[in-house]
Design a protein around this motif. Structure first.
Motif, PDB file in Angstrom:
ATOM      1  N   LYS A  37       3.599  -0.535  -9.329  1.00  0.00           N
ATOM      2  CA  LYS A  37       2.577  -0.602  -9.178  1.00  0.00           C
ATOM      3  C   LYS A  37       2.818  -1.609  -7.084  1.00  0.00           C
ATOM      4  N   ALA A  38       1.687  -0.458  -6.989  1.00  0.00           N
ATOM      5  CA  ALA A  38       1.880  -0.906  -5.148  1.00  0.00           C
ATOM      6  C   ALA A  38       0.565  -1.539  -5.575  1.00  0.00           C
ATOM      7  N   ILE A  39       1.365  -3.252  -4.854  1.00  0.00           N
ATOM      8  CA  ILE A  39      -0.246  -4.007  -4.006  1.00  0.00           C
ATOM      9  C   ILE A  39      -0.236  -4.477  -3.040  1.00  0.00           C
ATOM     10  N   ALA A  40       0.553  -3.782  -2.253  1.00  0.00           N
ATOM     11  CA  ALA A  40       0.252  -3.960  -0.266  1.00  0.00           C
ATOM     12  C   ALA A  40       0.502  -2.913   0.510  1.00  0.00           C
ATOM     13  N   GLY A  41      -0.759  -3.216   2.076  1.00  0.00           N
ATOM     14  CA  GLY A  41      -0.218  -1.940   2.035  1.00  0.00           C
ATOM     15  C   GLY A  41      -0.774  -1.055   1.675  1.00  0.00           C
ATOM     16  N   ARG A  42      -0.420   0.397   1.767  1.00  0.00           N
ATOM     17  CA  ARG A  42      -1.707   1.080   1.129  1.00  0.00           C
ATOM     18  C   ARG A  42      -1.092   1.680  -0.100  1.00  0.00           C
ATOM     19  N   THR A  43      -2.226   1.412  -0.989  1.00  0.00           N
ATOM     20  CA  THR A  43      -2.017   1.206  -2.311  1.00  0.00           C
ATOM     21  C   THR A  43      -2.874   2.293  -3.096  1.00  0.00           C
ATOM     22  N   SER A  44      -2.778   3.642  -2.519  1.00  0.00           N
ATOM     23  CA  SER A  44      -3.294   4.722  -3.403  1.00  0.00           C
ATOM     24  C   SER A  44      -3.407   5.663  -3.016  1.00  0.00           C
ATOM     25  N   GLY A  45      -3.441   6.905  -2.973  1.00  0.00           N
ATOM     26  CA  GLY A  45      -3.953   8.621  -2.445  1.00  0.00           C
ATOM     27  C   GLY A  45      -2.055   8.525  -1.237  1.00  0.00           C
ATOM     28  N   GLU A  49       2.162   8.534   8.157  1.00  0.00           N
ATOM     29  CA  GLU A  49       3.082   7.931   8.984  1.00  0.00           C
ATOM     30  C   GLU A  49       2.938   6.503   9.858  1.00  0.00           C
ATOM     31  N   HIS A  50       4.011   6.303   9.541  1.00  0.00           N
ATOM     32  CA  HIS A  50       3.939   4.354  10.311  1.00  0.00           C
ATOM     33  C   HIS A  50       2.988   3.342   9.091  1.00  0.00           C
ATOM     34  N   GLU A  51       2.402   3.636   7.859  1.00  0.00           N
ATOM     35  CA  GLU A  51       2.268   3.110   6.866  1.00  0.00           C
ATOM     36  C   GLU A  51       3.307   2.592   6.031  1.00  0.00           C
ATOM     37  N   THR A  52       2.889   1.564   5.119  1.00  0.00           N
ATOM     38  CA  THR A  52       4.005   0.553   4.613  1.00  0.00           C
ATOM     39  C   THR A  52       2.973   0.590   3.270  1.00  0.00           C
ATOM     40  N   VAL A  53       4.264   0.973   2.209  1.00  0.00           N
ATOM     41  CA  VAL A  53       3.686   0.524   1.002  1.00  0.00           C
ATOM     42  C   VAL A  53       4.768  -1.182  -0.051  1.00  0.00           C
ATOM     43  N   THR A  54       3.802  -1.760  -0.426  1.00  0.00           N
ATOM     44  CA  THR A  54       4.996  -2.709  -1.244  1.00  0.00           C
ATOM     45  C   THR A  54       4.278  -2.598  -2.572  1.00  0.00           C
ATOM     46  N   TRP A  55       5.973  -2.652  -2.849  1.00  0.00           N
ATOM     47  CA  TRP A  55       5.955  -1.821  -4.725  1.00  0.00           C
ATOM     48  C   TRP A  55       6.835  -3.490  -5.235  1.00  0.00           C
ATOM     49  N   ARG A  56       6.132  -3.184  -6.565  1.00  0.00           N
ATOM     50  CA  ARG A  56       6.465  -4.433  -7.296  1.00  0.00           C
ATOM     51  C   ARG A  56       6.573  -3.782  -8.656  1.00  0.00           C
ATOM     52  N   ALA A  57       7.618  -3.730  -9.249  1.00  0.00           N
ATOM     53  CA  ALA A  57       8.414  -3.001 -10.141  1.00  0.00           C
ATOM     54  C   ALA A  57       9.407  -3.888 -10.959  1.00  0.00           C
ATOM     55  N   LYS A  58       9.557  -3.713 -12.512  1.00  0.00           N
ATOM     56  CA  LYS A  58      10.356  -4.466 -13.256  1.00  0.00           C
ATOM     57  C   LYS A  58      12.168  -3.120 -13.489  1.00  0.00           C
ATOM     58  N   HIS A  59      13.275  -3.616 -12.696  1.00  0.00           N
ATOM     59  CA  HIS A  59      14.203  -3.581 -12.934  1.00  0.00           C
ATOM     60  C   HIS A  59      15.122  -3.877 -13.046  1.00  0.00           C
ATOM     61  N   LEU A  60      15.740  -3.495 -14.242  1.00  0.00           N
ATOM     62  CA  LEU A  60      17.155  -4.458 -14.987  1.00  0.00           C
ATOM     63  C   LEU A  60      16.519  -5.551 -15.326  1.00  0.00           C
ATOM     64  N   GLY A  61      15.513  -5.420 -15.628  1.00  0.00           N
ATOM     65  CA  GLY A  61      14.372  -6.285 -16.372  1.00  0.00           C
ATOM     66  C   GLY A  61      14.051  -7.762 -15.852  1.00  0.00           C
ATOM     67  N   THR A  67       8.878  -3.442   0.107  1.00  0.00           N
ATOM     68  CA  THR A  67       8.200  -3.031   0.988  1.00  0.00           C
ATOM     69  C   THR A  67       9.047  -2.029   1.896  1.00  0.00           C
ATOM     70  N   THR A  68       8.214  -0.128   2.130  1.00  0.00           N
ATOM     71  CA  THR A  68       9.352   0.714   2.467  1.00  0.00           C
ATOM     72  C   THR A  68       7.623   1.409   3.814  1.00  0.00           C
ATOM     73  N   LYS A  69       8.058   1.780   4.768  1.00  0.00           N
ATOM     74  CA  LYS A  69       7.501   2.629   5.623  1.00  0.00           C
ATOM     75  C   LYS A  69       8.169   3.646   6.093  1.00  0.00           C
ATOM     76  N   ILE A  70       6.617   4.529   6.436  1.00  0.00           N
ATOM     77  CA  ILE A  70       7.420   6.105   6.420  1.00  0.00           C
ATOM     78  C   ILE A  70       7.540   6.118   8.472  1.00  0.00           C
ATOM     79  N   ILE A  71       8.207   5.875   8.818  1.00  0.00           N
ATOM     80  CA  ILE A  71       9.070   6.116  10.595  1.00  0.00           C
ATOM     81  C   ILE A  71       9.175   6.954  10.632  1.00  0.00           C
TER      82      ILE A  71
END
Length: 164
Positions: A37-45, A49-61, A67-71
Motif C-alpha cells: 500500500k502507498a502510504i506517503a508521498g504520491r499515493t495514487s495515479g 519525476e522527483h516525486e516519492t512514494v512510501t510503500w508498506r508491505a508484508k514481505h517474508l512475514g 521509500t523510493t524517489k523518481i530520480i
C-alpha cells in the motif's frame, strides 16, 4: 550488488505501457499478495519525476516500509527510481521502454544490495534474488495484460467506427 534483468514484450503502444508502469494503483493491484500500500508521498495515479512514494508491505512475514524517489524520467522512454529509505542497503530500478514493430519492449534493470555484509550476500543468492524476480514478473504480467486488453478494446472500438 545483485541485478535482475527482465524483458517483457507487450502488444500495446509505448505511452500506454509507460503510464501503466508508473501508475501507483496498478502497482498496488499487482502486489496485493503482499498487501502493498502507498502510504506517503504520491499515493495514487501517475508518479512523476522527483516525486516519492512510501510503500508498506508484508514481505517474508514482516511488515516493512520502503521509500523510493523518481530520480530521472524521459517520457515515454524511461524512468528510474531509487530507494531513499528502507531495508535494503541500496536499490536502483531502471524502467526502459522501446518501440518494437508496433509493440513495446519493457525492460527492467533492478539493482539491489542487502545489508549485513556476507550474510546479506548469501541471503541474496539463496533466496532474495528469486523472490524479487517473481515479484517483478507478477507486476509485469499485470501491466502486459492490462495494456493488451486496453489495446484490444481500442482496436475493437476503431473497427466499429469504420464499419458504421
Amino acid at each position: 550488488m545483485s541485478r535482475i534483468y527482465l524483458e517483457t514484450l507487450i502488444n500495446a503502444d509505448i505511452q500506454t505501457v509507460f503510464d501503466l508502469a508508473r501508475n501507483i494503483d496498478v502497482h498496488q493491484e499487482s502486489t496485493s499478495k503482499t498487501h502493498e500500500k502507498a502510504i506517503a508521498g504520491r499515493t495514487s495515479g501517475l508518479i512523476e519525476e522527483h516525486e516519492t512514494v512510501t510503500w508498506r508491505a508484508k514481505h517474508l512475514g514482516v511488515y516493512q516500509t520502503l521509500t523510493t524517489k523518481i530520480i530521472s524520467m524521459d517520457k515515454p522512454n524511461q524512468f528510474t527510481d531509487e530507494m531513499q529509505q528502507g531495508a535494503f542497503k541500496s536499490l536502483h530500478h531502471q524502467h526502459i521502454f522501446k518501440k518494437a514493430e508496433g509493440k513495446t519492449l519493457m525492460i527492467d534493470i533492478f539493482d539491489f544490495e542487502s545489508p549485513l555484509g556476507i550474510i546479506g550476500k548469501a541471503f541474496n543468492k539463496l533466496f532474495l534474488k528469486n523472490y524479487l524476480k517473481k515479484f517483478l514478473l507478477n507486476r509485469n504480467e499485470l501491466i502486459k495484460t492490462t495494456a493488451e486488453l486496453n489495446n484490444n478494446n481500442n482496436n475493437n472500438n476503431n473497427n466499429k467506427r469504420t464499419t458504421n
